[in-house]
Write a protein that holds these residues in place. Structure first.
Motif, short mmCIF file in Angstrom:
data_model
loop_
_atom_site.label_atom_id
_atom_site.label_comp_id
_atom_site.label_asym_id
_atom_site.label_seq_id
_atom_site.Cartn_x
_atom_site.Cartn_y
_atom_site.Cartn_z
N MET A 1 0.83 -1.21 0.00
CA MET A 1 0.00 0.00 0.00
C MET A 1 0.86 1.25 0.00
N ASN B 1 0.90 4.00 -2.96
CA ASN B 1 0.43 5.35 -2.68
C ASN B 1 1.54 6.39 -2.69
N PHE C 1 4.07 9.17 -3.03
CA PHE C 1 4.09 10.28 -3.97
C PHE C 1 5.43 11.01 -3.94
N SER D 1 0.39 7.19 -9.13
CA SER D 1 0.12 8.37 -8.31
C SER D 1 0.75 9.61 -8.92
#
Lengths: 283, 357
Positions: free
Chosen positions: B285, B289, B291, B307
Motif C-alpha cells: 500500500m 500510494n 508520492f 500516483s
C-alpha cells in the motif's frame, strides 16, 4: 550476521545522510556545485524569511484544527459502532475505506468535490441556501478545505478507538448506571479515562503527521502552495527549496528545524502525559 | 407496552423506552454519517461516467445522463427540446441543422413525420434532451492520455519489489534482534528505535545527492533498493511478534541439528505468517500510494508511477474532471479490492500497531 542489512541500511540510508544533512545545513549547496561552508547563514536567513514564518503558521493552523477534528470524528464513529449495531461490518467498511484511498486520487477527487462552481459540496450548500465558500480558490478557505478533507480519511483512528472501546470493562458501566450516572457522566468518568492511551497515541501521531503534511497540499495546488501561500506548509516549502530552487543547504536547515520541533513537541506531550493519560494497572 | 410516558410508569419501562430512543438515534447518526462518507465515492464514479457537456451542468445530474441522439438519413444528431413560455403548445424534439449568427439556430423535428417545417429559434431556448446512460469515453481517453498501462506496470514493479525487499530484510533483522543473543544487540535496537523519530525530510537531500552520483535518478532503484536494508518500523513490529514465539521451539530445532538460518526459515517464518502478511500488505500500500519518492526520483513520464502520473495529469489538464475521475477510479479500485480480500489482516494490523505503537 542477521542484522547486517539493518546495520548497513542504518549507515547508508540514515546515519550518513543525517550527518551529511546537518553539514549541508551550514553550507551553500546548489546541488550542481559542491557544498561550500557558510556557517550559520542558512539559519540566519531563515529567521528573516517571511515565507518560512508563513509556512510555520500554516502548519500550526493545520495541526491545531485537523488533529482534534479527526480525533473527535473518529471517536464519535467508534462510539456509534460500539453500540452493538446491526450491520457493523458494513458501517465499519463505509467509514474505513476512505482512509485507504491513494492520497493523490483522494486529492483529485476532493478538488472536484470542492470545486466552487460545480463541486458537489457547494451544490449541496447552494440547494439549502447556505453561502458557498471558494475553498481551494480562496486563501481564507483553502486550509479549512484541507482540514475537512482530512476528516474523511480518519478510518484508521476509528479502528484504533474501536479496539480500545472493546477493552473498557462492561461492569463499570453497569455499576455506574446503578449509581445513577447519566450518559455524559459515564463518558466523562469511564470511557474517556480508559481511552486516554489511544487518544494520546493518535494525538502524537496526528501532530507528527501534520508537521510533515505534504502530498495533498502539493497535488491540490500543483506544487505551488497557493492561493497566496495559504497552503504553503512547512514540508512543501522545504521541498520547493530543495527541488525547485535547488537550495539544498537551506532545505537541510529547514529539515533540522522540523526535526527539533517534532522532537520537542513529542517530548512535551510525553512529559505531560502522566497527568491526563491513564494506563490501567500498568503504571 | 404502548403506554405513554408519565410519572406513574415503572422505572424499568421508562429506561427501556429511553434505550430504544438512543438506539434509533444511533442508527440515524450512522446512516447520515455513512452517507456522508460514501457520497464522495458515489460522486467519483458518477462523474467518471458522465460526458464532458454534462459534468458542468446546472443542476447537476445525480446519476450519469447522456444526450439523446437520433439517426436522420444515416447521420447521428443530438436531440433538443425547445423551451416555450408556460402554456404554449409543446414542441416536439428537434435537432440543430445549422447555427446562425446572433445566437439563432435552424432546427428540424427529430422524430418521424416530417410535417413540421424547419424553424429558426433562439439557441438559448434549446435544452438538451437527456436520458440515464453511461459514457465510457472518460476511461478510454483518460487511460491513453497518461500512458496508463505503462505506469501501472511501473507501480506494480516498484510495489512488488519493495514488498519482497522489506519482507526479507525486516524478518532477518527482526530474527537477529529477538532470537539470537549477542553483544550490542540492545544498543542496536535502541539506535534503530531512535531513528524512527527522524523525519524523511532530514535525509531527503543527501540521499538525493548520493543517488545522483550513482546515476540512479530516473530509475526505480532509489525507490526499491533501500527496502532491502530494512524499515525500522516493520523491524520493530516483527521483533515484537517473534518475541512471542516460545523459545523451546528453537531449542528443539537446534537439537535436531538445525542452523540458525534453518530455524529462521523453517520454524519462525511459517509461524509468523500473519505478521508477515501485515507487513507485506502495508508495504504494498505504501509503495502504491507513495508520492514524494517518485516525485523526487522519476523524471520521464514513461517511468512515472500511477500516483505521480495522476498528479501530473491534474497539473496539466486540471479541468478535465471526467477523465481525472476515471483515472482516479482505476488507481483506487485495486486498493479497495485488495482491502476486501485482506480485511482481517488489515484491521488486526491497525489495531495492533495502534496499541503497541
Amino acid at each position: 550476521m542477521f542484522c547486517s542489512p539493518a546495520i548497513l541500511g542504518l549507515l547508508a540510508f540514515t546515519l550518513y545522510p543525517a550527518l551529511a544533512s546537518l553539514y549541508y545545513s551550514f553550507c551553500n549547496y546548489p546541488m550542481l556545485k559542491p557544498p561550500v561552508w557558510v556557517g550559520t547563514a542558512n539559519y540566519r536567513t531563515l529567521f528573516h524569511d517571511p515565507v518560512f514564518y508563513k509556512s510555520l503558521s500554516n502548519t500550526a493552523y493545520y495541526a491545531v484544527f485537523a488533529t482534534p477534528l479527526g480525533m473527535i470524528v473518529a471517536f464519535l464513529l467508534a462510539l456509534l459502532l460500539n453500540q452493538k449495531v446491526k450491520g457493523l461490518a458494513v458501517f465499519r467498511t463505509m467509514f474505513f475505506v476512505p482512509s485507504i484511498v491513494p492520497m493523490v486520487a483522494g486529492s483529485v477527487l476532493w478538488l472536484w468535490l470542492l470545486n466552487p462552481q460545480y463541486g458537489l459540496i457547494n451544490t449541496l450548500l447552494r440547494s439549502v441556501g447556505f453561502p458557498e465558500p471558494g475553498w481551494m480558490a480562496d486563501p481564507a478557505w483553502a486550509k479549512p478545505a484541507l482540514i475537512v478533507m482530512s476528516a474523511w480519511g480518519i478510518g484508521g483512528w476509528m479502528l484504533v478507538y474501536l479496539a480500545g472501546l472493546q477493552d473498557v470493562p462492561r461492569d463499570l458501566y453497569e455499576a455506574a448506571e446503578i449509581d445513577g450516572a447519566n450518559l455524559l457522566q459515564r463518558a466523562r468518568h469511564i470511557t474517556i479515562p480508559f481511552m486516554s492511551p489511544h487518544l494520546f497515541f493518535t494525538l502524537v501521531m496526528g501532530f507528527i503527521g501534520a508537521a510533515q503534511y505534504f502530498t495533498q497540499a502539493y497535488v491540490m495546488t500543483n506544487g505551488m502552495g497557493g492561493p497566496v501561500d495559504s497552503t504553503k506548509f512547512f514540508s512543501l516549502y522545504l521541498f520547493q527549496n530543495a527541488f525547485q530552487y535547488w537550495k539544498m543547504g537551506y532545505a537541510c536547515a529547514m529539515a533540522w528545524i522540523l526535526f527539533i520541533v517534532i522532537l520537542l513537541f513529542t517530548l512535551l506531550l510525553f512529559k505531560t502525559s502522566a497527568r491526563y493519560v491513564y494506563y490501567g494497572g500498568e503504571r | 407496552m404502548a403506554a405513554s410516558v408519565n410519572a406513574g410508569m415503572p422505572a424499568g419501562s421508562r429506561a427501556r423506552l429511553r434505550k430504544r430512543a438512543l438506539r434509533g438515534a444511533t442508527y440515524a447518526a450512522l446512516v447520515i454519517l455513512g452517507t456522508a462518507f460514501t457520497l464522495p465515492f458515489f460522486w467519483l464514479l458518477s462523474t467518471s461516467f458522465k460526458p464532458a457537456d454534462r459534468i458542468q451542468h446546472w443542476p447537476p445530474d445525480i446519476i450519469p445522463m447522456r444526450q439523446v441522439t437520433t439517426n436522420i438519413d444515416g447521420e447521428i444528431r443530438r436531440v433538443y427540446s425547445v423551451k416555450r413560455p408556460a402554456g404554449a403548445r409543446a414542441v416536439p424534439a428537434v435537432t440543430i441543422i445549422k447555427r446562425l449568427p446572433g445566437n439563432r439556430a435552424v432546427v428540424y423535428p427529430a422524430g418521424r413525420g416530417f410535417t413540421v417545417r424547419p424553424a429558426t429559434v433562439n439557441a438559448d431556448d434549446l435544452e438538451p434532451v437527456v436520458k440515464p446512460g453511461i459514457t465510457w469515453s472518460n476511461y478510454t481517453r483518460g487511460l491513453v492520455f497518461i500512458p496508463f498501462f505503462r505506469q501501472l506496470r511501473n507501480t506494480l514493479i516498484i510495489s512488488v519489489v519493495s514488498v519482497l525487499g522489506t519482507l526479507i530484510s525486516c524478518s532477518l533483522v527482526a530474527y537477529g534482534l529477538s532470537r539470537i543473543e549477542w553483544r550490542g544487540r540492545n544498543t542496536l535496537f535502541l539506535v534503530l528505535l531512535s531513528v524512527m523519530m527522524l523525519p524523511y525530510q532530514v535525509v531527503m537531500a543527501p540521499l538525493f545527492a548520493v543517488f545522483v552520483k550513482l546515476g540512479w535518478v530516473d530509475t526505480f532503484l532509489p525507490l526499491t533498493v533501500p527496502t532491502f536494508f530494512g524499515n525500522v518500523f516493520f523491524i520493530f513490529l516483527l521483533r515484537q511478534f517473534f518475541m512471542t514465539i516460545p523459545r523451546d521451539l528453537s531449542e528443539a530445532a537446534k537439537l535436531d541439528g538445525c542452523s540458525e538460518f534453518d530455524i529462521y526459515r523453517r520454524v519462525i517464518l511459517p509461524l509468523a505468517k500473519p505478521a508477515l502478511a501485515m507487513v507485506g500488505l502495508w508495504t504494498f500500500m505504501g509503495a502504491w500510494n507513495d508520492f514524494l519518492g517518485p516525485l523526487i526520483y522519476l523524471v520521464d513520464e514513461a517511468n512515472y508511477t500511477l500516483s505521480l502520473g495522476l498528479a501530473m495529469f491534474l497539473g496539466q489538464y486540471g479541468s478535465e474532471y471526467g477523465m481525472l475521475m476515471a483515472v482516479s477510479t482505476v488507481v483506487t479500485i485495486p486498493i479497495i479490492v485488495l482491502f476486501f480480500f485482506t480485511q482481517r489482516t488489515f484491521i488486526q494490523g491497525i489495531t495492533l500497531t495502534g496499541i503497541k505503537g
